[in-house]
Design a protein around this motif. Structure first.
Motif, mmCIF file in Angstrom:
data_model
loop_
_atom_site.group_PDB
_atom_site.id
_atom_site.type_symbol
_atom_site.label_atom_id
_atom_site.label_comp_id
_atom_site.label_asym_id
_atom_site.label_seq_id
_atom_site.Cartn_x
_atom_site.Cartn_y
_atom_site.Cartn_z
ATOM 1 N N GLN A 23 0.826 -1.203 0.000
ATOM 2 C CA GLN A 23 0.000 0.000 0.000
ATOM 3 C C GLN A 23 0.864 1.258 0.000
ATOM 4 O OE1 GLN A 23 -3.008 2.283 3.143
ATOM 5 N NE2 GLN A 23 -2.315 0.217 3.548
ATOM 6 N N SER A 62 -4.972 -5.972 -2.987
ATOM 7 C CA SER A 62 -5.234 -5.534 -1.614
ATOM 8 C C SER A 62 -4.790 -4.087 -1.410
ATOM 9 C CB SER A 62 -4.510 -6.450 -0.628
ATOM 10 O OG SER A 62 -4.681 -6.008 0.704
ATOM 11 N N ARG A 66 -7.103 -0.868 -0.296
ATOM 12 C CA ARG A 66 -6.803 -0.035 0.872
ATOM 13 C C ARG A 66 -6.686 1.439 0.497
ATOM 14 N NH1 ARG A 66 -5.124 -2.792 5.453
ATOM 15 N NH2 ARG A 66 -4.942 -5.051 5.181
ATOM 16 N N LYS A 69 -10.141 2.843 0.191
ATOM 17 C CA LYS A 69 -10.716 3.120 1.507
ATOM 18 C C LYS A 69 -10.145 4.397 2.114
ATOM 19 C CE LYS A 69 -11.750 -1.698 2.622
ATOM 20 N NZ LYS A 69 -11.422 -2.867 3.500
#
Length: 314
Positions: A23, A62, A66, A69
């Motif tokens: 991330q 993933s 993230r 979000k």
């Protein structure tokens, strides 16, 4: 773990994912090389880009989820596979952060002798509140001079006043104050510099210089291929950006001499500037099969010795 694509002359490229989550790495790459919220970024292109750093497809997906979000990226439409774009807020944030990273250490801070002091008293039953206050003060750039006396250089007291009000107004028996102070003996053994671990910070700068010395030479000599340049440039930025967050940027008369930050900054800028076009070219190469418009949108920040600019192809 990281696929470096062995560069010419056996230059050892530092790993780009030292302590970095997928991330964090994706946010770094997007911030460095994409400067428009109008660009439609297919998920397959993101997966291909992160593969350059040894990130698997599940981890890449993933990381995308993230960042959605967190509000840094958003999906465009309802198509499958999804198409993403950077949000305007993310673009503004990236530009501000890049300017901060690339100009950090360029000039000594103007110094008036002003410090902000935050003091607090919390009953023994308020251990959780005490930890929360210390975390908040650290995030605001404060350091503990004594147990419950924290300081930071400058005169802007509003952020810490607001933070203490929010954290302690409902804690029974808690008291706090925020003051503007000056030290009679700034550079003495009991002055403000004693609150900082400047020895460790100087060592970290020296380690950075040593770690990237060979890469700096390779960047200057043009012996890296585009794949190696992308990983190496990202690694250098990922390492340098930490200094901009942890260095209190104290005035020169409070620093041990010689202070190695300028040498570290020159090392970083030589690498970052020399490898920008190569790294951009590699990103375009790996993204184009999944994103035909990649060459129209992928760009890179190009720092001068004082002020960063964006070298854009659109």
């Amino acid at each position: 773990m990281v696929n470096v694509h062995e560069p010419a002359d056996d230059v050892r490229v530092p790993r780009a994912q030292v302590g970095s989550s997928p991330q964090h790495l994706l946010a770094t790459v997007l911030g460095e090389y994409l400067d428009s919220s109008d660009a439609d970024l297919p998920s397959a292109a993101v997966i291909a880009i992160l593969r350059e750093f040894g990130i698997s497809e599940p981890s890449a997906r993933s990381a995308l989820s993230r960042l959605v979000k967190r509000g840094l990226i958003a999906t465009r439409g309802n198509g499958r596979p999804p198409v993403y774009h950077l949000t305007p807020w993310a673009i503004a944030r990236h530009r501000t952060r890049m300017r901060h990273f690339l100009t950090f250490g360029a000039h000594p801070p103007p110094w008036t002798g002003a410090w902000v002091q935050a003091s607090f008293s919390i009953p023994s039953s308020g251990q959780a509140a005490r930890h929360a206050v210390r975390r908040s003060l650290g995030a605001l750039g404060f350091v503990g001079l004594y147990d419950s006396v924290w300081i930071r250089p400058g005169s802007d007291a509003a952020p810490v006043r607001e933070a203490l009000d929010d954290l302690l107004q409902h804690v029974a028996g808690a008291r706090w104050s925020v003051l503007h102070v000056r030290f009679d003996e700034e550079s003495g053994p009991h002055g403000p510099a004693s609150a900082y671990d400047l020895t460790s910070l100087a060592s970290a700068y020296s380690d950075f210089i040593g770690r990237y010395a060979d890469l700096r030479v390779a960047a200057r000599d043009g012996t890296l291929d585009p794949a190696g340049a992308l990983v190496a440039r990202t690694s250098a930025m990922d390492s340098w950006r930490r200094f901009a967050d942890i260095d209190p940027d104290l005035p020169e008369h409070l620093l041990p001499q010689p202070w190695p930050r300028q040498r570290a900054r020159e090392t970083f800028l030589d690498i970052h500037s020399a490898l920008g076009s190569l790294a951009q070219a590699r990103l375009v190469e790996v993204a184009t099969p999944h994103w035909p418009d990649a060459a129209s949108w992928v760009t890179h920040f190009q720092a001068s010795r004082d002020e960063p600019t964006t070298d854009s192809s659109h």
